[in-house]
Design a protein around this motif. Structure first.
Motif, PDB file in Angstrom:
ATOM      1  N   HIS A  80       0.823  -1.207   0.000  1.00 15.57           N
ATOM      2  CA  HIS A  80       0.000   0.000   0.000  1.00 15.57           C
ATOM      3  C   HIS A  80       0.857   1.257   0.000  1.00 15.57           C
ATOM      4  O   HIS A  80       0.538   2.239  -0.690  1.00 15.57           O
ATOM      5  CB  HIS A  80      -0.930   0.000   1.216  1.00 15.57           C
ATOM      6  CG  HIS A  80      -2.101  -0.918   1.069  1.00 15.57           C
ATOM      7  ND1 HIS A  80      -2.907  -1.293   2.124  1.00 15.57           N
ATOM      8  CD2 HIS A  80      -2.624  -1.545  -0.023  1.00 15.57           C
ATOM      9  CE1 HIS A  80      -3.856  -2.084   1.688  1.00 15.57           C
ATOM     10  NE2 HIS A  80      -3.706  -2.255   0.394  1.00 15.57           N
ATOM     11  N   GLU A  81       1.933   1.245   0.757  1.00 13.64           N
ATOM     12  CA  GLU A  81       2.828   2.401   0.794  1.00 13.64           C
ATOM     13  C   GLU A  81       3.465   2.654  -0.567  1.00 13.64           C
ATOM     14  O   GLU A  81       3.635   3.803  -0.991  1.00 13.64           O
ATOM     15  CB  GLU A  81       3.919   2.191   1.840  1.00 13.64           C
ATOM     16  CG  GLU A  81       3.422   2.282   3.281  1.00 13.64           C
ATOM     17  CD  GLU A  81       4.527   1.979   4.282  1.00 13.64           C
ATOM     18  OE1 GLU A  81       5.634   1.572   3.841  1.00 13.64           O
ATOM     19  OE2 GLU A  81       4.283   2.140   5.496  1.00 13.64           O
ATOM     20  N   ALA A  82       3.815   1.574  -1.260  1.00 10.86           N
ATOM     21  CA  ALA A  82       4.503   1.714  -2.541  1.00 10.86           C
ATOM     22  C   ALA A  82       3.557   1.951  -3.707  1.00 10.86           C
ATOM     23  O   ALA A  82       3.831   2.782  -4.589  1.00 10.86           O
ATOM     24  CB  ALA A  82       5.341   0.459  -2.805  1.00 10.86           C
ATOM     25  N   TYR A  83       2.424   1.235  -3.732  1.00  7.99           N
ATOM     26  CA  TYR A  83       1.584   1.216  -4.920  1.00  7.99           C
ATOM     27  C   TYR A  83       0.134   1.637  -4.689  1.00  7.99           C
ATOM     28  O   TYR A  83      -0.607   1.846  -5.644  1.00  7.99           O
ATOM     29  CB  TYR A  83       1.567  -0.196  -5.519  1.00  7.99           C
ATOM     30  CG  TYR A  83       2.849  -0.626  -6.195  1.00  7.99           C
ATOM     31  CD1 TYR A  83       3.782   0.297  -6.660  1.00  7.99           C
ATOM     32  CD2 TYR A  83       3.113  -1.980  -6.395  1.00  7.99           C
ATOM     33  CE1 TYR A  83       4.948  -0.108  -7.294  1.00  7.99           C
ATOM     34  CE2 TYR A  83       4.272  -2.403  -7.031  1.00  7.99           C
ATOM     35  CZ  TYR A  83       5.183  -1.461  -7.474  1.00  7.99           C
ATOM     36  OH  TYR A  83       6.328  -1.878  -8.102  1.00  7.99           O
ATOM     37  N   GLY A  84      -0.294   1.740  -3.447  1.00  5.58           N
ATOM     38  CA  GLY A  84      -1.691   2.069  -3.193  1.00  5.58           C
ATOM     39  C   GLY A  84      -2.581   0.846  -3.311  1.00  5.58           C
ATOM     40  O   GLY A  84      -2.162  -0.283  -3.056  1.00  5.58           O
ATOM     41  N   THR A  85      -3.824   1.053  -3.737  1.00  2.00           N
ATOM     42  CA  THR A  85      -4.830  -0.004  -3.779  1.00  2.00           C
ATOM     43  C   THR A  85      -4.509  -1.051  -4.840  1.00  2.00           C
ATOM     44  O   THR A  85      -4.169  -0.722  -5.974  1.00  2.00           O
ATOM     45  CB  THR A  85      -6.218   0.593  -4.065  1.00  2.00           C
ATOM     46  OG1 THR A  85      -6.523   1.560  -3.068  1.00  2.00           O
ATOM     47  CG2 THR A  85      -7.293  -0.482  -4.066  1.00  2.00           C
ATOM     48  N   VAL A  86      -4.660  -2.298  -4.470  1.00  2.00           N
ATOM     49  CA  VAL A  86      -4.410  -3.426  -5.369  1.00  2.00           C
ATOM     50  C   VAL A  86      -5.698  -3.802  -6.082  1.00  2.00           C
ATOM     51  O   VAL A  86      -6.770  -3.841  -5.468  1.00  2.00           O
ATOM     52  CB  VAL A  86      -3.879  -4.635  -4.553  1.00  2.00           C
ATOM     53  CG1 VAL A  86      -3.843  -5.903  -5.399  1.00  2.00           C
ATOM     54  CG2 VAL A  86      -2.504  -4.308  -3.976  1.00  2.00           C
ATOM     55  N   ASP A  87      -5.611  -4.093  -7.391  1.00  2.00           N
ATOM     56  CA  ASP A  87      -6.815  -4.494  -8.123  1.00  2.00           C
ATOM     57  C   ASP A  87      -6.695  -5.849  -8.804  1.00  2.00           C
ATOM     58  O   ASP A  87      -7.594  -6.271  -9.533  1.00  2.00           O
ATOM     59  CB  ASP A  87      -7.225  -3.418  -9.150  1.00  2.00           C
ATOM     60  CG  ASP A  87      -6.133  -3.097 -10.159  1.00  2.00           C
ATOM     61  OD1 ASP A  87      -5.428  -4.016 -10.591  1.00  2.00           O
ATOM     62  OD2 ASP A  87      -5.993  -1.910 -10.509  1.00  2.00           O
ATOM     63  N   LEU A  88      -5.591  -6.561  -8.554  1.00  2.00           N
ATOM     64  CA  LEU A  88      -5.398  -7.872  -9.166  1.00  2.00           C
ATOM     65  C   LEU A  88      -4.574  -8.729  -8.205  1.00  2.00           C
ATOM     66  O   LEU A  88      -3.439  -8.371  -7.874  1.00  2.00           O
ATOM     67  CB  LEU A  88      -4.678  -7.719 -10.513  1.00  2.00           C
ATOM     68  CG  LEU A  88      -4.771  -8.851 -11.538  1.00  2.00           C
ATOM     69  CD1 LEU A  88      -4.222  -8.378 -12.880  1.00  2.00           C
ATOM     70  CD2 LEU A  88      -4.037 -10.112 -11.100  1.00  2.00           C
ATOM     71  N   VAL A  89      -5.142  -9.810  -7.731  1.00  2.00           N
ATOM     72  CA  VAL A  89      -4.459 -10.706  -6.795  1.00  2.00           C
ATOM     73  C   VAL A  89      -4.390 -12.098  -7.405  1.00  2.00           C
ATOM     74  O   VAL A  89      -5.413 -12.643  -7.831  1.00  2.00           O
ATOM     75  CB  VAL A  89      -5.193 -10.772  -5.442  1.00  2.00           C
ATOM     76  CG1 VAL A  89      -4.530 -11.803  -4.519  1.00  2.00           C
ATOM     77  CG2 VAL A  89      -5.213  -9.392  -4.782  1.00  2.00           C
ATOM     78  N   VAL A  90      -3.185 -12.666  -7.441  1.00  2.00           N
ATOM     79  CA  VAL A  90      -2.992 -14.024  -7.938  1.00  2.00           C
ATOM     80  C   VAL A  90      -2.473 -14.884  -6.795  1.00  2.00           C
ATOM     81  O   VAL A  90      -1.330 -14.736  -6.358  1.00  2.00           O
ATOM     82  CB  VAL A  90      -2.016 -14.065  -9.126  1.00  2.00           C
ATOM     83  CG1 VAL A  90      -1.861 -15.511  -9.626  1.00  2.00           C
ATOM     84  CG2 VAL A  90      -2.483 -13.159 -10.249  1.00  2.00           C
ATOM     85  N   ASN A  91      -3.332 -15.760  -6.293  1.00  2.00           N
ATOM     86  CA  ASN A  91      -2.944 -16.704  -5.245  1.00  2.00           C
ATOM     87  C   ASN A  91      -2.307 -17.922  -5.901  1.00  2.00           C
ATOM     88  O   ASN A  91      -3.001 -18.839  -6.360  1.00  2.00           O
ATOM     89  CB  ASN A  91      -4.170 -17.137  -4.438  1.00  2.00           C
ATOM     90  CG  ASN A  91      -4.549 -16.142  -3.375  1.00  2.00           C
ATOM     91  OD1 ASN A  91      -3.705 -15.697  -2.599  1.00  2.00           O
ATOM     92  ND2 ASN A  91      -5.817 -15.778  -3.323  1.00  2.00           N
ATOM     93  N   ASN A  92      -0.995 -17.929  -5.942  1.00  2.00           N
ATOM     94  CA  ASN A  92      -0.268 -19.018  -6.588  1.00  2.00           C
ATOM     95  C   ASN A  92       0.576 -19.836  -5.616  1.00  2.00           C
ATOM     96  O   ASN A  92       0.917 -20.977  -5.914  1.00  2.00           O
ATOM     97  CB  ASN A  92       0.629 -18.444  -7.694  1.00  2.00           C
ATOM     98  CG  ASN A  92       1.592 -19.471  -8.237  1.00  2.00           C
ATOM     99  OD1 ASN A  92       1.208 -20.385  -8.963  1.00  2.00           O
ATOM    100  ND2 ASN A  92       2.869 -19.342  -7.876  1.00  2.00           N
ATOM    101  N   ALA A  93       0.906 -19.281  -4.458  1.00  2.00           N
ATOM    102  CA  ALA A  93       1.772 -19.992  -3.510  1.00  2.00           C
ATOM    103  C   ALA A  93       1.168 -21.340  -3.139  1.00  2.00           C
ATOM    104  O   ALA A  93      -0.025 -21.436  -2.830  1.00  2.00           O
ATOM    105  CB  ALA A  93       1.982 -19.155  -2.253  1.00  2.00           C
ATOM    106  N   GLY A  94       1.984 -22.380  -3.177  1.00  2.00           N
ATOM    107  CA  GLY A  94       1.489 -23.704  -2.825  1.00  2.00           C
ATOM    108  C   GLY A  94       2.636 -24.674  -2.637  1.00  2.00           C
ATOM    109  O   GLY A  94       3.747 -24.450  -3.124  1.00  2.00           O
ATOM    110  N   VAL A  95       2.356 -25.748  -1.911  1.00  2.99           N
ATOM    111  CA  VAL A  95       3.341 -26.814  -1.732  1.00  2.99           C
ATOM    112  C   VAL A  95       2.683 -28.144  -2.047  1.00  2.99           C
ATOM    113  O   VAL A  95       1.479 -28.338  -1.834  1.00  2.99           O
ATOM    114  CB  VAL A  95       3.919 -26.841  -0.297  1.00  2.99           C
ATOM    115  CG1 VAL A  95       4.767 -25.617  -0.048  1.00  2.99           C
ATOM    116  CG2 VAL A  95       2.819 -26.954   0.746  1.00  2.99           C
TER     117      VAL A  95
END
Length: 253
Positions: A80-95
């Motif tokens: 948020h400090e760097a870019y402000g509001t996010v409008d695209l989230v990709v949940n890719n983390a997995g094991v």
């Protein structure tokens, strides 16, 4: 390939230190999005960011663990400090930690649940307000969850718990559309088949042979090909939601 509607977007990609996540981050940045790369391995993240910036893109490395509340909260604040509001989230983390169920590897079961399911929930919850705010402003807003064809297919001994976690992600994605869809936030669930990623090298020898046999029999998707799918679905007109996509090597049935 060039896609419209991605320039000026602000994206977060988890599991972005390698494989599909890194490829997604690179692809979105190449289309003009500002991308925050999240993963635990800071050095690998920095390498990805350097690659993006060398090609003229905007990227931010954020070392974070999706299984830890404080870590995700700190990541959200930094983004948020760097870019402000996010409008695209990709949940890719997995094991993926396959073992026969009789091995009773509760430690591995818990790690997969914490990362593949609770991690997705934690990141989604952290950026839910961002997504709904962006949509309320008339902007495109996307939640993309990377599940697996293992959510549906059987015939892979040892992968029961992994498949169960991915089935949870697939069902969660469908249910989240009930909450996000009426507020103009798109939810897309992507289920890759056999894919060339670093995750295979982390498997025990017997399981490496099993997965290697599948790759030999079917061929395998490249991480960049999955990234291309993510870029495609998130660049559609904002009233178009491709909600469920299975992506398989042609020979995998």
């Amino acid at each position: 390939m060039s896609y419209e509607n991605l320039a000026g977007r602000t994206a977060v990609v988890t599991g972005a230190a390698s494989g599909i996540g890194e490829a997604v981050a690179v692809t979105l940045a190449a289309q003009g999005a500002r991308v925050a790369l999240l993963a635990r391995r800071a050095e690998r993240l920095e390498a990805g960011v350097e690659k993006i910036r060398a090609d003229g893109g905007q990227a931010l490395a954020v070392a974070a663990d999706v299984t830890d509340d404080a870590s995700v909260a700190a990541a959200v604040e930094r983004i948020h400090e760097a870019y402000g509001t996010v409008d695209l989230v990709v949940n890719n983390a997995g094991v993926m930690l396959p073992n026969p169920i009789e091995a009773a590897r509760v430690d591995e079961w818990q790690r997969m649940i914490d990362t593949n399911v609770t991690g997705v929930l934690r990141v989604t919850g952290a950026f839910a307000e961002d997504l709904t705010e962006a949509a309320a402003q008339g902007r495109s807003a996307d939640l993309v969850n990377v599940s697996s064809i293992a959510a549906h297919l059987t015939g892979f001994p040892g992968f029961a718990v992994y498949g169960a976690t991915k089935a949870a992600v697939t069902h969660l994605s469908a249910m989240l559309r009930d909450e996000f869809g009426p507020r103009d936030v798109r939810v897309t669930n992507i289920e890759p088949g056999v894919t060339e990623t670093e995750i295979v090298s982390h498997l025990a020898d017997g399981m490496q042979e099993q997965v290697g046999g599948m790759m030999e029999a079917f061929g395998a998707l490249a991480a960049g090909e999955l990234a291309d799918v993510v870029a495609y679905v998130t660049s559609r007109p904002r009233h178009v939601n491709l909600r469920q996509i299975m992506v398989l090597p042609t020979r995998q049935v």
